[in-house]
Design an enzyme around this catalytic site. Structure first.
Site: not given
Length: 278
Positions: A160, A222, A260
């Site tokens: 991330s 995602e 995610h």
């Protein structure tokens, strides 16, 4: 670097076998970090152990250590060789403390920041250069004094915002690591800066004398996220492989039926194998 203690004066509740815990304070910013180091039980090779620097250690250090302990027992079967794991985290209890925004992000103009879903302001950001200096000038030299490390086989893993940090490192300091592994990288956070760095990346690669391996990955679920993480990651991978920069090889993986956060364990497992490749 001194032995790590919790704020109440106690050691961590769970201590993984073969793991040392420390506190380190960044000389430039005076920010405190919790450093966790796992060392293989086997003797180091003549050249030293490979080393993996893992961001967001609060969330995934245990995951990586257990995956390494199991898979490195039979490297001829798993493709995973024993390596030192250096987790860089925080003294906070939560898996993703807000301090990571400051450490993982370059300065971004306010008007270029994405809108937060709840409408609130984002935590302070813009300290990525200082965080990089902490790792390069304080953490790495300390690790290399304490353990037998093969500096030619260094990897960095982030997810991330941590994945964004990994790619920022790649663009700015392409010879710092041999393997750059970025899971679900937040490329939408700093797209203008990244585009500028891409324009001059080939010139920075001219001084690099070793082959660089890059892995980008995301979860299939995602695909509906407005950040466009899958499309951006795939496009970044294609750009690396078709750029004028020589000596860099990039792969992209989209993990089926993962989101995610759920992508983290499978990403960590694949990262170990990727970092083990010669």
């Amino acid at each position: 670097m001194k032995p790590m203690m919790r704020q109440d004066g106690t050691e961590p509740e769970v201590k993984l076998p073969g793991t040392a815990y420390y506190h380190m304070c960044a000389e430039q910013t005076k920010r405190d970090y919790e450093i966790k180091v796992w060392v293989p039980e086997s003797a180091p090779p003549a050249s030293g152990y490979p080393v993996i620097y893992l961001l967001d250690a609060n969330a995934v250090f245990g995951t990586m250590v257990e995956a390494m302990r199991v898979q490195s027992l039979r490297p001829e079967k798993t493709g995973v060789v024993p390596a030192v794991i250096v987790g860089v985290g925080y003294t906070a209890r939560e898996p993703f403390p807000p301090d990571r925004h400051y450490d993982f992000m370059m300065p971004v103009p306010k008007e270029e920041l994405p809108r937060r879903p709840d409408g609130a302001t984002w935590p302070e950001h813009g300290g990525a250069e200082a965080f990089t200096l902490f790792i390069e000038e304080q953490l790495k030299p300390d690790i290399e004094r304490r353990y037998a490390i093969d500096r030619s086989r260094q990897s960095v893993v982030g997810h991330s915002l941590g994945g964004l940090f990994v790619l920022q490192l790649l663009l700015e300091r392409p010879g710092t690591y041999r393997n750059y592994i970025a899971g679900s990288p937040s490329l939408h956070w700093n797209s203008a800066w990244i585009a500028r760095q891409q324009e001059t990346f080939a010139s920075r690669m001219q001084d690099n004398r070793t082959e660089i391996h890059v892995l980008l990955a995301a979860g299939e679920l995602e695909g509906s996220h407005p950040s466009g993480v899958i499309e951006r990651s795939r496009a970044f991978t294609q750009w690396l492989n078709h750029s004028d920069a020589s000596g860099v090889r990039a792969d992209f993986i989209c993990f089926e039926d993962e989101g995610h956060i759920s992508v983290l364990p499978v990403l960590i497992s694949r990262a170990l194998r990727f970092a083990s490749r010669d």
